[in-house]
Scaffold this motif. Structure first.
Motif, short mmCIF file in Angstrom:
data_model
loop_
_atom_site.label_atom_id
_atom_site.label_comp_id
_atom_site.label_asym_id
_atom_site.label_seq_id
_atom_site.Cartn_x
_atom_site.Cartn_y
_atom_site.Cartn_z
N VAL A 12 -23.23 114.08 -16.50
CA VAL A 12 -24.11 115.23 -16.69
C VAL A 12 -24.48 115.79 -15.33
CG1 VAL A 12 -26.37 115.94 -17.57
CG2 VAL A 12 -25.07 114.22 -18.79
N LYS A 13 -24.47 117.11 -15.18
CA LYS A 13 -24.92 117.75 -13.95
C LYS A 13 -26.42 117.97 -14.06
CE LYS A 13 -20.87 120.39 -12.63
NZ LYS A 13 -20.37 121.75 -12.37
N LYS A 14 -27.18 116.97 -13.66
CA LYS A 14 -28.63 117.05 -13.73
C LYS A 14 -29.19 116.83 -12.32
CE LYS A 14 -32.55 115.02 -16.09
NZ LYS A 14 -32.99 113.95 -16.99
N PRO A 15 -29.97 117.81 -11.81
CA PRO A 15 -30.50 117.65 -10.45
C PRO A 15 -31.54 116.54 -10.37
CG PRO A 15 -31.42 119.60 -11.47
CD PRO A 15 -30.38 119.06 -12.42
N LEU A 16 -31.66 115.96 -9.21
CA LEU A 16 -32.67 114.95 -8.97
C LEU A 16 -34.06 115.59 -9.06
CD1 LEU A 16 -31.03 113.17 -5.93
CD2 LEU A 16 -31.23 112.29 -8.24
N PRO A 17 -35.06 114.85 -9.51
CA PRO A 17 -36.40 115.43 -9.58
C PRO A 17 -36.92 115.82 -8.19
CG PRO A 17 -36.30 113.31 -10.72
CD PRO A 17 -35.01 113.50 -10.02
N LEU A 18 -37.61 116.91 -8.13
CA LEU A 18 -38.28 117.43 -6.94
C LEU A 18 -37.34 117.92 -5.83
CD1 LEU A 18 -41.10 114.76 -6.54
CD2 LEU A 18 -41.26 116.97 -7.69
N ILE A 19 -36.25 117.25 -5.57
CA ILE A 19 -35.41 117.61 -4.42
C ILE A 19 -34.01 118.07 -4.81
CG2 ILE A 19 -36.63 116.10 -2.82
CD1 ILE A 19 -34.36 114.09 -3.16
N GLY A 20 -33.62 117.90 -6.04
CA GLY A 20 -32.24 118.17 -6.45
C GLY A 20 -31.81 119.61 -6.32
N LYS A 21 -32.70 120.55 -6.61
CA LYS A 21 -32.35 121.97 -6.54
C LYS A 21 -32.04 122.42 -5.11
CE LYS A 21 -32.97 123.27 -10.83
NZ LYS A 21 -31.92 123.82 -11.65
N LEU A 22 -32.57 121.69 -4.12
CA LEU A 22 -32.32 122.05 -2.73
C LEU A 22 -30.86 121.89 -2.33
CD1 LEU A 22 -35.34 120.17 -1.09
CD2 LEU A 22 -35.15 122.63 -1.50
N PHE A 23 -30.15 121.01 -3.01
CA PHE A 23 -28.81 120.64 -2.57
C PHE A 23 -27.68 121.21 -3.43
CE2 PHE A 23 -31.67 117.05 -1.62
CZ PHE A 23 -31.83 117.35 -0.27
N GLU A 24 -28.02 121.99 -4.44
CA GLU A 24 -26.98 122.53 -5.30
C GLU A 24 -26.09 123.54 -4.58
OE1 GLU A 24 -28.99 123.88 -8.80
OE2 GLU A 24 -28.95 121.89 -9.69
N ASP A 25 -26.66 124.27 -3.64
CA ASP A 25 -25.89 125.31 -2.94
C ASP A 25 -25.72 125.01 -1.46
OD1 ASP A 25 -25.67 126.80 -5.29
OD2 ASP A 25 -27.61 127.75 -4.95
#
Length: 107
Positions: free
Chosen positions: A88-101
């Motif tokens: 599953v492509k699930k971002p890590l809590p709190l910090i995951g969205k920072l590293f998607e791009d």
């Protein structure tokens, strides 16, 4: 090495290098996503642990608060491994969205 194994290894600190160099020809979107998440977690953990170590030498009474940081990163690592194992492509809590791009060198 399968993309699922690459995804799981990417959350295990220095084993990220094994996933990066050993499985270049077998990567897919899932393994690339988890490699970005794992590298981001590793970098933030190193920076925060270094900062915490400096703070601990200055104020030794902060040892309990600083030990909580290690537990938080361990929990993030477990959550990332679970998401990778479930494919599953699930971002890590709190910090995951920072590293998607970020980390465009991972392809």
């Amino acid at each position: 090495m399968t993309p699922k194994v690459q995804s799981i290894l990417s959350y295990l600190g220095i084993l990220w290098l094994v996933a990066f160099f050993a499985g270049k020809e077998e990567r897919n979107d899932l393994s690339i996503y988890h490699m970005k998440q794992g590298l981001g977690l590793f970098i933030i953990a190193i920076v925060s642990n270094t900062t915490a170590g400096i703070a601990l030498t200055l104020v030794p009474s902060l040892s309990f608060i600083i030990s909580v940081f290690g537990l938080v990163f361990f929990i993030f690592m477990i959550l990332g491994i679970i998401a990778a194992a479930n494919e599953v492509k699930k971002p890590l809590p709190l910090i995951g969205k920072l590293f998607e791009d970020t980390f465009h060198f991972i392809r």
